[in-house]
Design an enzyme around this catalytic site. Sequence first.
Site, PDB file in Angstrom:
ATOM      1  CD  GLU A  81      27.326  41.514  52.178  1.00  0.00           C
ATOM      2  OE1 GLU A  81      26.791  42.627  52.268  1.00  0.00           O
ATOM      3  OE2 GLU A  81      28.376  41.318  51.538  1.00  0.00           O
ATOM      4  CE  LYS A 267      30.875  44.022  49.408  1.00  0.00           C
ATOM      5  NZ  LYS A 267      29.811  43.580  50.334  1.00  0.00           N
ATOM      6  CG  ASP A 283      38.585  33.690  37.313  1.00  0.00           C
ATOM      7  OD1 ASP A 283      38.511  34.210  38.443  1.00  0.00           O
ATOM      8  OD2 ASP A 283      39.642  33.633  36.660  1.00  0.00           O
ATOM      9  CG  HIS A 381      23.272  44.211  56.124  1.00  0.00           C
ATOM     10  ND1 HIS A 381      23.627  43.349  55.114  1.00  0.00           N
ATOM     11  CD2 HIS A 381      24.327  44.254  56.971  1.00  0.00           C
ATOM     12  CE1 HIS A 381      24.846  42.892  55.332  1.00  0.00           C
ATOM     13  NE2 HIS A 381      25.294  43.430  56.451  1.00  0.00           N
TER      14      HIS A 381
END
Length: 429
Positions: A81, A267, A283, A381
């Site tokens: 991202e 998030k 993990d 972004h």
Amino acid sequence: MTNSRIPGFYNLTLEERRAKLAEASNRTPEDLLPWTTGGISAESADHMIENVVGLHSLPLGIGLNFMVNGRDVLIPFAVEEPSVVAGASFMAKLARAGGGFTATTTEPLMIGQMQLINVVNMNEARLKIYEHKAELLAIADAIDPVLKKFGGGARDLEVRTIEESAIGPFLVLHLIYDVRDAMGANAVNTACEKLAPQIEAITGGKVHLRILSNLADRRIARVRCTIPVSELTVGFESFKGETVRDGIIAAYAFAASDPYRAATHNKGIMNGVDSVVIATGNDWRAIEAGAHAYAARNGKYTSLSTWGKDKDGNLVGTLEMPMAVGIVGGATKVHPAAQAAVKLMGIKTANELAEIIVSVGLAQNMAALRALATEGIQRGHMSLHARQVAIAAGASGELIEKVAAQMVAEKVVRSDRAEEILKAMESGK
């Protein structure tokens, strides 16, 4: 000594960046070679998972400017991202002015769960387990002599009753296990398997499930940072520092109060956290599960971070969350790229890695909140996203930046517009 401040790093070529990185971290170029090939071959991958047909790569970038507990650290991010690496690195630069990130961790305690069903008398069975607690812990403690040698092993045994469920009441046993520098799943699962027959003999019930819990709320990483209010306007000179600070605090208040906002807020934290977890071969799915369960531990899903101000008006951020990561065993030990990541950061213990990761999470959270509180999230972004759109449209070389720049200027970042711009540029119009 590592220096995480490398001005102009973004403008260097790939080869120049690797050379600078080796110099700044006191490593050799050979130490970084696994990152030029992805670290493993298809043949190696065939021994890691099932039905292997090839490899899948992610970009690997370096988080700059981080100072964690007074130590400069260069941090590898594996992420696709745009803006994650840039945002976290810039916020780490602002945090340096306030002393960087101060992080702590608890002992590396993991929880193994055993579900005890078909119990005739719940209270009697629970007390019988406690009566045999010492011998049960001794059995679990003797399972892994290597872990015990390094100070790990069984620490406690807890029993609780689930009164209502689809199958009626049952008991749950929690084995508290110190896993030291491992993530701990294998050690804990093995210990639970070993204890099951003894528990059944003691209680007359049946041990059904026995497995690690990813809600690792005994293994918490915490971090805080202070940003001088004057630093908050860097890059946003048209805003007052107090305005940016109050905007960040108001954005946090939204996440703290509303689960719909909290999901996106958290998030953003995980954008940074997962990137480092993946780069080190840990993990990330377990970390995600633990983080979101922890965010809802009081019965309502809320923000993992907090933002406020101190007596001098400076911005203060904190973050705490489960952080079950390891530096021994699993992919961390067999994947050369993960080994290179651990070596680059100069990590000696799993707790150090956890402190670095949680610092990245707080930095990434601040980057998102600062953008939201000022120009909006899309400007920065989308500037980076435009490059991906340009590449997808077929641009290459210098045309990537030219096509991206025109889309950003037009405020239209779409594949169809990228194709039109590219066609015009290639035809010389």
